[in-house]
Design a protein around this motif. Sequence first.
Motif, PDB file in Angstrom:
ATOM      1  N   GLY A  76      15.423   1.440  13.543  1.00 42.29           N
ATOM      2  CA  GLY A  76      14.468   2.260  14.288  1.00 42.29           C
ATOM      3  C   GLY A  76      13.239   2.513  13.444  1.00 42.29           C
ATOM      4  O   GLY A  76      12.991   1.830  12.444  1.00 42.29           O
ATOM      5  N   VAL A  77      12.474   3.512  13.828  1.00 44.51           N
ATOM      6  CA  VAL A  77      11.222   3.784  13.126  1.00 44.51           C
ATOM      7  C   VAL A  77      11.470   4.277  11.706  1.00 44.51           C
ATOM      8  O   VAL A  77      10.534   4.302  10.890  1.00 44.51           O
ATOM      9  CB  VAL A  77      10.374   4.808  13.902  1.00 44.51           C
ATOM     10  N   ALA A 155      13.667  14.563  17.358  1.00 42.68           N
ATOM     11  CA  ALA A 155      12.526  15.254  16.756  1.00 42.68           C
ATOM     12  C   ALA A 155      11.776  14.335  15.798  1.00 42.68           C
ATOM     13  O   ALA A 155      10.536  14.296  15.786  1.00 42.68           O
ATOM     14  CB  ALA A 155      13.003  16.508  16.023  1.00 42.68           C
ATOM     15  N   ALA A 156      12.515  13.580  14.993  1.00 40.20           N
ATOM     16  CA  ALA A 156      11.873  12.644  14.062  1.00 40.20           C
ATOM     17  C   ALA A 156      11.117  11.553  14.817  1.00 40.20           C
ATOM     18  O   ALA A 156      10.002  11.163  14.429  1.00 40.20           O
ATOM     19  CB  ALA A 156      12.930  12.032  13.140  1.00 40.20           C
ATOM     20  N   HIS A 157      11.712  11.056  15.891  1.00 41.59           N
ATOM     21  CA  HIS A 157      11.033  10.044  16.701  1.00 41.59           C
ATOM     22  C   HIS A 157       9.749  10.596  17.314  1.00 41.59           C
ATOM     23  O   HIS A 157       8.690   9.947  17.285  1.00 41.59           O
ATOM     24  CB  HIS A 157      11.969   9.565  17.817  1.00 41.59           C
ATOM     25  N   MET A 158       9.844  11.807  17.871  1.00 37.94           N
ATOM     26  CA  MET A 158       8.670  12.369  18.535  1.00 37.94           C
ATOM     27  C   MET A 158       7.557  12.687  17.546  1.00 37.94           C
ATOM     28  O   MET A 158       6.375  12.512  17.857  1.00 37.94           O
ATOM     29  CB  MET A 158       9.060  13.636  19.304  1.00 37.94           C
ATOM     30  N   LYS A 159       7.900  13.139  16.365  1.00 36.98           N
ATOM     31  CA  LYS A 159       6.867  13.398  15.352  1.00 36.98           C
ATOM     32  C   LYS A 159       6.150  12.106  14.995  1.00 36.98           C
ATOM     33  O   LYS A 159       4.920  12.080  14.832  1.00 36.98           O
ATOM     34  CB  LYS A 159       7.480  14.019  14.102  1.00 36.98           C
ATOM     35  N   THR A 160       6.908  11.019  14.905  1.00 40.48           N
ATOM     36  CA  THR A 160       6.300   9.726  14.590  1.00 40.48           C
ATOM     37  C   THR A 160       5.327   9.301  15.679  1.00 40.48           C
ATOM     38  O   THR A 160       4.182   8.932  15.398  1.00 40.48           O
ATOM     39  CB  THR A 160       7.397   8.655  14.415  1.00 40.48           C
ATOM     40  N   LEU A 333       1.417   8.789   6.865  1.00 40.11           N
ATOM     41  CA  LEU A 333       2.613   9.345   7.492  1.00 40.11           C
ATOM     42  C   LEU A 333       3.790   8.389   7.344  1.00 40.11           C
ATOM     43  O   LEU A 333       4.919   8.807   7.115  1.00 40.11           O
ATOM     44  CB  LEU A 333       2.348   9.626   8.974  1.00 40.11           C
ATOM     45  N   ASN A 334       3.527   7.101   7.479  1.00 42.48           N
ATOM     46  CA  ASN A 334       4.544   6.083   7.258  1.00 42.48           C
ATOM     47  C   ASN A 334       3.863   4.774   6.849  1.00 42.48           C
ATOM     48  O   ASN A 334       2.638   4.700   6.724  1.00 42.48           O
ATOM     49  CB  ASN A 334       5.434   5.882   8.499  1.00 42.48           C
ATOM     50  N   TYR A 335       4.665   3.753   6.653  1.00 40.11           N
ATOM     51  CA  TYR A 335       4.197   2.471   6.120  1.00 40.11           C
ATOM     52  C   TYR A 335       3.149   1.807   7.009  1.00 40.11           C
ATOM     53  O   TYR A 335       2.274   1.092   6.523  1.00 40.11           O
ATOM     54  CB  TYR A 335       5.416   1.566   5.942  1.00 40.11           C
ATOM     55  N   LEU A 336       3.194   2.045   8.307  1.00 41.97           N
ATOM     56  CA  LEU A 336       2.268   1.386   9.227  1.00 41.97           C
ATOM     57  C   LEU A 336       0.818   1.783   8.964  1.00 41.97           C
ATOM     58  O   LEU A 336      -0.101   1.038   9.311  1.00 41.97           O
ATOM     59  CB  LEU A 336       2.648   1.714  10.677  1.00 41.97           C
TER      60      LEU A 336
END
Length: 478
Positions: A76-77, A155-160, A333-336
């Motif tokens: 996943g993300v 929650a983690a998915h929605m924050k992403t 926020l993340n690698y992307l």
Amino acid sequence: AEYMGLNRTFCSPPLLPVPEMVHSTNPERLTEPILTEELNVSDTESNFHGGHGGTIFLKAGRLPAAVYTLCSISLGVGVFLLPLVMKSMGLITGTIALLVFGWWAYWCQMQLIDASLKFQPPIYSYEDLAETAFGSFGKAALAFFMAFNLLVGNAAHMKTVVHLLRDLLQWFVSGEYGDSSFSRTKFMALYVILLLIALAFCTGSRLNALRHASSASVSVVLILCVWCTGECMFWYWPKGQHEFSSHHAVSLASGNWRDYAANLPAIAFTFSGTFCLFPVFKELEVRSYENIHSAVFWSTVVCCLGYLIVSVIGVLTFGDRVDHDPFADKSALNYLYVFPPDHYVITCLCFVLVITITLLYPVINFPMLQSIEKFVEVFPVPASLDFKTAFLEWRYHRFLLTVLGMVFVVFLDLVFSNLVELFGFCGGWGVGFVVYIIPSCIYLKVCKDDPFLKRAAVFVSICAMLVVIISFTYVTFA
């Protein structure tokens, strides 16, 4: 798709009779096909399996389909946080930690299989196995941590996706993005809009339309992983943009214990095949120990290799700037975010990812509701205050739980400003119990005649995971 929530009222399934225990001389090497009567898989597991990892092009019951399903529920993300985790922990120690947690999750899944095969007929349900081992307490504990994991995972998915959507909209309109140019009111409006879209599909009559949502999100994540890795190797490296040995290169190992305490649960989060282990086992054409062992082993190998390729190549390409957004000149926020927005393939795929993850919310929400119902069902309440039956039979109790869950999701996203911490919170207090601790406890309870050294190792693994969870909690909240 037939069992994905068309029954909108709570219905308590009948308890299965406790199977008779059989003490095989060598249950770990059971190779004969297990041809027994069909046992019902619990609602939580069957629905979670139905929403996660449905195979369109692979024949169900075969090894490739089993491996794909076990991989898809892990992928996943969270994979886009692994380069940041690798940077914090160090290249060598991060690689070792990733391999250790992969093996650890594999080992715990096989402990559940060992415990299942101690009974005749075997138990093909995680929930029923926990209830058989520890009674109503085991069922309640598993339901609680299952619901908590799914809720925090959402929650983690929605924050992403909310952050991605905010930055995508800003960039398309104004050519820039960042917190300074987007007010908190507008930010919360995005949460409300996306959650309302998800809420529209959270009723049982509409959930069936999302039966391929997980496959779509996994496909987008896979394409993004392949494209980002290919861009590093065939775009950045030929232009000399890599950090193999420069002053921006990532260290081989971190000397600060806090880096490990803060990041290990995020690695644990990425190995969650246990959630669909028993549905996969039950679906195999030949339900043998060797077949499920092969499926679990190869799914673990595929996940480990995929995670290592993405994270190691990302770290080798960007070095200690793998967590830096060069366009907005801030922490990523993340690698992307290390790829500029004018890399249009990645930008468009991120937009598709926002759509698929938003539609994945109700798919994850459904087994979360069922876990809450099962927890309420067995939670002890004095007879004079017994409201459980009335609440569970109330027509709108799932709608109320869904709305309250969404409020909690927004609350968590506001509390955790760091995405690695939020995924770590889920990986520690959710996945840590469901994937690593509860399977080992069941094994120790059921497999009492197994070798002492193996049981001692299982006990040590429980203590080790508790240390990981407590250390993360201390570093994050102290």
